[in-house]
Design a protein around this motif. Sequence first.
Motif, PDB file in Angstrom:
ATOM      1  N   GLN A 100       0.869  -1.312  -0.107  1.00 42.06           N
ATOM      2  CA  GLN A 100       0.084  -0.058   0.064  1.00 42.06           C
ATOM      3  C   GLN A 100       0.844   1.342   0.194  1.00 42.06           C
ATOM      4  OE1 GLN A 100      -2.431  -1.005   3.613  1.00 42.06           O
ATOM      5  NE2 GLN A 100      -4.222  -1.248   2.297  1.00 42.06           N
ATOM      6  N   GLU A 101       1.941   1.056   0.892  1.00 41.47           N
ATOM      7  CA  GLU A 101       2.736   2.338   0.836  1.00 41.47           C
ATOM      8  C   GLU A 101       3.422   2.596  -0.612  1.00 41.47           C
ATOM      9  OE1 GLU A 101       5.124   1.233   4.062  1.00 41.47           O
ATOM     10  OE2 GLU A 101       3.733   1.657   5.522  1.00 41.47           O
ATOM     11  N   THR A 102       3.822   1.741  -1.389  1.00 37.51           N
ATOM     12  CA  THR A 102       4.518   1.909  -2.649  1.00 37.51           C
ATOM     13  C   THR A 102       3.663   1.503  -3.853  1.00 37.51           C
ATOM     14  OG1 THR A 102       5.312  -0.458  -2.397  1.00 37.51           O
ATOM     15  CG2 THR A 102       6.683   1.462  -1.125  1.00 37.51           C
ATOM     16  N   LEU A 103       2.412   1.559  -3.670  1.00 34.45           N
ATOM     17  CA  LEU A 103       1.658   1.068  -4.872  1.00 34.45           C
ATOM     18  C   LEU A 103       1.668   2.079  -5.915  1.00 34.45           C
ATOM     19  CD1 LEU A 103      -0.637  -0.741  -5.827  1.00 34.45           C
ATOM     20  CD2 LEU A 103      -2.417   0.614  -4.911  1.00 34.45           C
ATOM     21  N   ASP A 104       1.998   1.548  -7.177  1.00 32.23           N
ATOM     22  CA  ASP A 104       1.631   2.466  -8.601  1.00 32.23           C
ATOM     23  C   ASP A 104       0.502   1.806  -9.120  1.00 32.23           C
ATOM     24  OD1 ASP A 104       1.827   3.612 -10.843  1.00 32.23           O
ATOM     25  OD2 ASP A 104       3.884   3.118 -11.218  1.00 32.23           O
ATOM     26  N   LEU A 105      -0.508   2.533  -9.228  1.00 30.98           N
ATOM     27  CA  LEU A 105      -1.728   2.150  -9.747  1.00 30.98           C
ATOM     28  C   LEU A 105      -1.586   1.509 -11.190  1.00 30.98           C
ATOM     29  CD1 LEU A 105      -4.326   4.698  -8.525  1.00 30.98           C
ATOM     30  CD2 LEU A 105      -3.859   2.304  -7.611  1.00 30.98           C
ATOM     31  N   ASN A 106      -0.606   2.146 -12.106  1.00 29.75           N
ATOM     32  CA  ASN A 106      -0.463   1.923 -13.337  1.00 29.75           C
ATOM     33  C   ASN A 106       0.628   0.640 -13.627  1.00 29.75           C
ATOM     34  OD1 ASN A 106      -2.172   3.754 -14.399  1.00 29.75           O
ATOM     35  ND2 ASN A 106      -0.585   5.144 -13.739  1.00 29.75           N
ATOM     36  N   SER A 107       1.191   0.128 -12.461  1.00 35.01           N
ATOM     37  CA  SER A 107       2.181  -0.801 -12.748  1.00 35.01           C
ATOM     38  C   SER A 107       2.213  -1.883 -11.555  1.00 35.01           C
ATOM     39  CB  SER A 107       3.522  -0.239 -12.726  1.00 35.01           C
ATOM     40  OG  SER A 107       4.497  -1.179 -12.994  1.00 35.01           O
ATOM     41  N   PRO A 108       1.021  -2.868 -11.494  1.00 34.13           N
ATOM     42  CA  PRO A 108       1.158  -3.659 -10.427  1.00 34.13           C
ATOM     43  C   PRO A 108       2.250  -4.783 -10.524  1.00 34.13           C
ATOM     44  CG  PRO A 108      -0.546  -4.413 -12.269  1.00 34.13           C
ATOM     45  CD  PRO A 108       0.158  -3.210 -12.359  1.00 34.13           C
ATOM     46  N   ARG A 109       2.673  -5.003  -9.392  1.00 35.85           N
ATOM     47  CA  ARG A 109       3.940  -5.870  -9.032  1.00 35.85           C
ATOM     48  C   ARG A 109       3.727  -7.353  -8.899  1.00 35.85           C
ATOM     49  NH1 ARG A 109       5.925  -1.917  -4.759  1.00 35.85           N
ATOM     50  NH2 ARG A 109       3.722  -2.008  -4.368  1.00 35.85           N
ATOM     51  N   ASP A 110       2.352  -7.456  -8.228  1.00 36.80           N
ATOM     52  CA  ASP A 110       1.947  -8.925  -7.876  1.00 36.80           C
ATOM     53  C   ASP A 110       0.560  -8.967  -7.377  1.00 36.80           C
ATOM     54  OD1 ASP A 110       1.662  -7.470  -5.513  1.00 36.80           O
ATOM     55  OD2 ASP A 110       3.622  -7.850  -4.442  1.00 36.80           O
ATOM     56  N   PHE A 111       0.179 -10.143  -6.942  1.00 42.69           N
ATOM     57  CA  PHE A 111      -1.265 -10.301  -6.774  1.00 42.69           C
ATOM     58  C   PHE A 111      -1.984  -9.193  -5.586  1.00 42.69           C
ATOM     59  CE2 PHE A 111      -4.860 -12.185  -4.364  1.00 42.69           C
ATOM     60  CZ  PHE A 111      -5.519 -12.583  -5.100  1.00 42.69           C
ATOM     61  N   ILE A 112      -1.076  -8.892  -4.791  1.00 44.58           N
ATOM     62  CA  ILE A 112      -1.533  -8.119  -3.787  1.00 44.58           C
ATOM     63  C   ILE A 112      -1.795  -6.472  -4.482  1.00 44.58           C
ATOM     64  CG2 ILE A 112      -0.760  -6.699  -1.745  1.00 44.58           C
ATOM     65  CD1 ILE A 112       0.439  -9.113  -0.796  1.00 44.58           C
ATOM     66  N   ASP A 113      -1.011  -6.266  -5.156  1.00 46.15           N
ATOM     67  CA  ASP A 113      -1.128  -4.967  -5.898  1.00 46.15           C
ATOM     68  C   ASP A 113      -2.512  -4.902  -6.715  1.00 46.15           C
ATOM     69  OD1 ASP A 113       1.229  -3.603  -4.995  1.00 46.15           O
ATOM     70  OD2 ASP A 113       2.250  -3.526  -6.922  1.00 46.15           O
ATOM     71  N   CYS A 114      -2.558  -5.993  -7.690  1.00 49.93           N
ATOM     72  CA  CYS A 114      -3.653  -6.065  -8.390  1.00 49.93           C
ATOM     73  C   CYS A 114      -4.998  -6.053  -7.418  1.00 49.93           C
ATOM     74  CB  CYS A 114      -3.834  -7.411  -9.162  1.00 49.93           C
ATOM     75  SG  CYS A 114      -2.306  -7.457 -10.202  1.00 49.93           S
ATOM     76  N   PHE A 115      -5.223  -6.621  -6.220  1.00 50.17           N
ATOM     77  CA  PHE A 115      -6.180  -6.668  -5.472  1.00 50.17           C
ATOM     78  C   PHE A 115      -6.572  -5.077  -5.074  1.00 50.17           C
ATOM     79  CE2 PHE A 115      -9.084  -7.344  -2.088  1.00 50.17           C
ATOM     80  CZ  PHE A 115      -9.536  -8.843  -2.596  1.00 50.17           C
ATOM     81  N   LEU A 116      -5.246  -4.557  -4.737  1.00 50.71           N
ATOM     82  CA  LEU A 116      -5.239  -3.326  -3.805  1.00 50.71           C
ATOM     83  C   LEU A 116      -6.052  -2.204  -5.021  1.00 50.71           C
ATOM     84  CD1 LEU A 116      -2.097  -2.697  -1.948  1.00 50.71           C
ATOM     85  CD2 LEU A 116      -4.332  -2.816  -1.128  1.00 50.71           C
ATOM     86  N   ILE A 117      -5.532  -2.332  -6.238  1.00 53.52           N
ATOM     87  CA  ILE A 117      -6.184  -1.574  -7.583  1.00 53.52           C
ATOM     88  C   ILE A 117      -7.455  -1.826  -7.712  1.00 53.52           C
ATOM     89  CG2 ILE A 117      -5.897  -1.293 -10.012  1.00 53.52           C
ATOM     90  CD1 ILE A 117      -3.018  -1.734  -9.701  1.00 53.52           C
TER      91      ILE A 117
ATOM     92  N   GLU B 103      -9.519  -0.059  -5.114  1.00 52.35           N
ATOM     93  CA  GLU B 103      -9.580   1.399  -5.530  1.00 52.35           C
ATOM     94  C   GLU B 103     -10.897   1.751  -6.537  1.00 52.35           C
ATOM     95  OE1 GLU B 103      -9.320   5.565  -5.540  1.00 52.35           O
ATOM     96  OE2 GLU B 103      -8.370   3.977  -4.048  1.00 52.35           O
ATOM     97  N   LYS B 104     -10.939   0.675  -7.597  1.00 48.97           N
ATOM     98  CA  LYS B 104     -12.037   0.665  -8.558  1.00 48.97           C
ATOM     99  C   LYS B 104     -13.151   0.580  -8.109  1.00 48.97           C
ATOM    100  CE  LYS B 104      -9.155  -0.954 -12.405  1.00 48.97           C
ATOM    101  NZ  LYS B 104      -8.719  -2.061 -13.459  1.00 48.97           N
ATOM    102  N   GLU B 105     -13.452  -0.088  -7.125  1.00 47.36           N
ATOM    103  CA  GLU B 105     -14.597  -0.407  -6.849  1.00 47.36           C
ATOM    104  C   GLU B 105     -15.041  -0.074  -5.304  1.00 47.36           C
ATOM    105  OE1 GLU B 105     -15.953  -4.492  -6.873  1.00 47.36           O
ATOM    106  OE2 GLU B 105     -14.827  -4.967  -8.622  1.00 47.36           O
ATOM    107  N   LYS B 106     -14.552   1.174  -4.901  1.00 48.97           N
ATOM    108  CA  LYS B 106     -14.579   1.765  -3.329  1.00 48.97           C
ATOM    109  C   LYS B 106     -15.971   2.277  -3.397  1.00 48.97           C
ATOM    110  CE  LYS B 106     -12.346   5.986  -4.828  1.00 48.97           C
ATOM    111  NZ  LYS B 106     -11.226   7.038  -4.662  1.00 48.97           N
ATOM    112  N   ASP B 107     -16.514   2.551  -4.342  1.00 53.05           N
ATOM    113  CA  ASP B 107     -17.806   3.242  -4.149  1.00 53.05           C
ATOM    114  C   ASP B 107     -19.112   2.035  -4.506  1.00 53.05           C
ATOM    115  OD1 ASP B 107     -16.889   5.633  -3.491  1.00 53.05           O
ATOM    116  OD2 ASP B 107     -16.602   6.145  -5.876  1.00 53.05           O
ATOM    117  N   ASN B 108     -18.859   1.054  -4.823  1.00 55.41           N
ATOM    118  CA  ASN B 108     -19.674  -0.085  -4.972  1.00 55.41           C
ATOM    119  C   ASN B 108     -20.060  -0.625  -3.179  1.00 55.41           C
ATOM    120  OD1 ASN B 108     -21.214  -2.157  -5.604  1.00 55.41           O
ATOM    121  ND2 ASN B 108     -19.803  -3.069  -6.946  1.00 55.41           N
ATOM    122  N   PRO B 109     -21.338  -0.755  -2.863  1.00 58.55           N
ATOM    123  CA  PRO B 109     -21.449  -1.468  -1.731  1.00 58.55           C
ATOM    124  C   PRO B 109     -21.604  -2.726  -1.708  1.00 58.55           C
ATOM    125  CG  PRO B 109     -23.515  -0.202  -2.827  1.00 58.55           C
ATOM    126  CD  PRO B 109     -22.315   0.203  -3.322  1.00 58.55           C
ATOM    127  N   ALA B 110     -21.476  -3.449  -2.965  1.00 59.78           N
ATOM    128  CA  ALA B 110     -21.644  -4.772  -2.978  1.00 59.78           C
ATOM    129  C   ALA B 110     -20.408  -5.423  -3.274  1.00 59.78           C
ATOM    130  CB  ALA B 110     -22.813  -4.994  -3.980  1.00 59.78           C
TER     131      ALA B 110
END
Length: 442
Positions: free
Chosen positions: A204-221, A224-231
Amino acid sequence: MELNVTVTLFLVAFISWLLVAVAKRKGASKGKLPPGPTPLPLIGNFLQIKSSETFKSLIKGYGVVFANGDRWKQQRRFSLTILRNFGMGKKSIEQRIQEEAQFLLEEFQKTSEKPFDPLFFLSRAVSNVICSIVFGDRFDYEDKEFLALMKIMNDSFREMSTAWAQFYDIYASFLKYFPGPHTKIYDLLEDMRLFVAKRVKKNQETLDLNSPRDFIDCFLIQMEKEKDNPASEFNVKNLELTTLNLFFAGTETVSSTLRYGFLLLMKYPEVQAKVHEEIDRVIGQARVPNIEDRNQMPYMDAVIHEVQRVSDLIPMGVPHAVTCDTEFRGYVIPKGTEVYPMLSTVLHDPTKFKNPNSFNPENFLDASGRFKKNEAFMPFSAGKRICLGEALARMELFLFFTTILQRFRLKPLVAPRDIDLAPQESGFANIPPLYKLSVVPR
């Protein structure tokens, strides 16, 4: 005298309760629930299977392995996509496995033909493959944190299958209020979750939304995409536990199968000799094995399948709840009922395998020596809940087995007939027995 009266009254009350419970069960299940064992005096349904409370207390339905319904659909679809994006079933992950296999060979070479326990040799190598996907990098074999994590993981896999774990699963509603050995599993699993949580925070501290490094990065991205989706099911809890699911399953299942495979090849030296002959004939000693070799190596393929069948690693499979009232063969399974696939009964089906309790690679070979599929072979389970890492595991098993046996002969410390195949523990998993061996360069 008073004591005798008290005991008599207790027994009368207990037997009355038991008769009422049996009558209610029969009345409720007639024509609806599938038939099942009647509760026994004093121990009730102790001999029945219940879901693993040790998992529930930590996981609470999150992640991908033990989730159900829409949460499972979202997590599985996403996890499978990311695993494929990072090379599962492709050339890129094959190269990663080949690279790790070479590191393992170096470690084996250092043993100088002296006896050693293969447990952590294999778990470190296998774990590094899934680590490269979920964490974006491998660990050095001497990394103290990595070694500690491997021990925690192995201990927890074993503890899940002990008699204490089974006892706790039956009486969790009572025992959860008391300290004891049954709490050890939770502590081990929590240590692993904390390790994953620390990696998540670092990403989270070093995340680049345009360059995922691993599974964790992809999940964090995706979070962010679904932060406004209650479901949305993309939250930190699911991130931690899905990552833990992948990390744990991606390490223990393959490494335990390799350990069982080593033991079986030593107990049956004639099988090991045939494997060596096929490797020498198809690959030789001049190049590294690749996954395309599998098509030309039916005997090795059959041996690996038979190792998986006989080791029967997860005998009951993983329980999952039906999401709605389900009619099955004239019965109705109510919504929320947990169902076990009982993989062991299929892997040892005498109508599908000759001498099902014996190790025999011929189970997967036809009369001409070609590899033969068997519909009863389902160590990865079946249907929509089949193991999402099956393609990765199959590739790892072939490349690790073939690479090791290309370079070494596995030598037992006792006569083959004296090798004991009985599992160390048998419960949630069949845990391979502890043993030592020597590896002799070929």
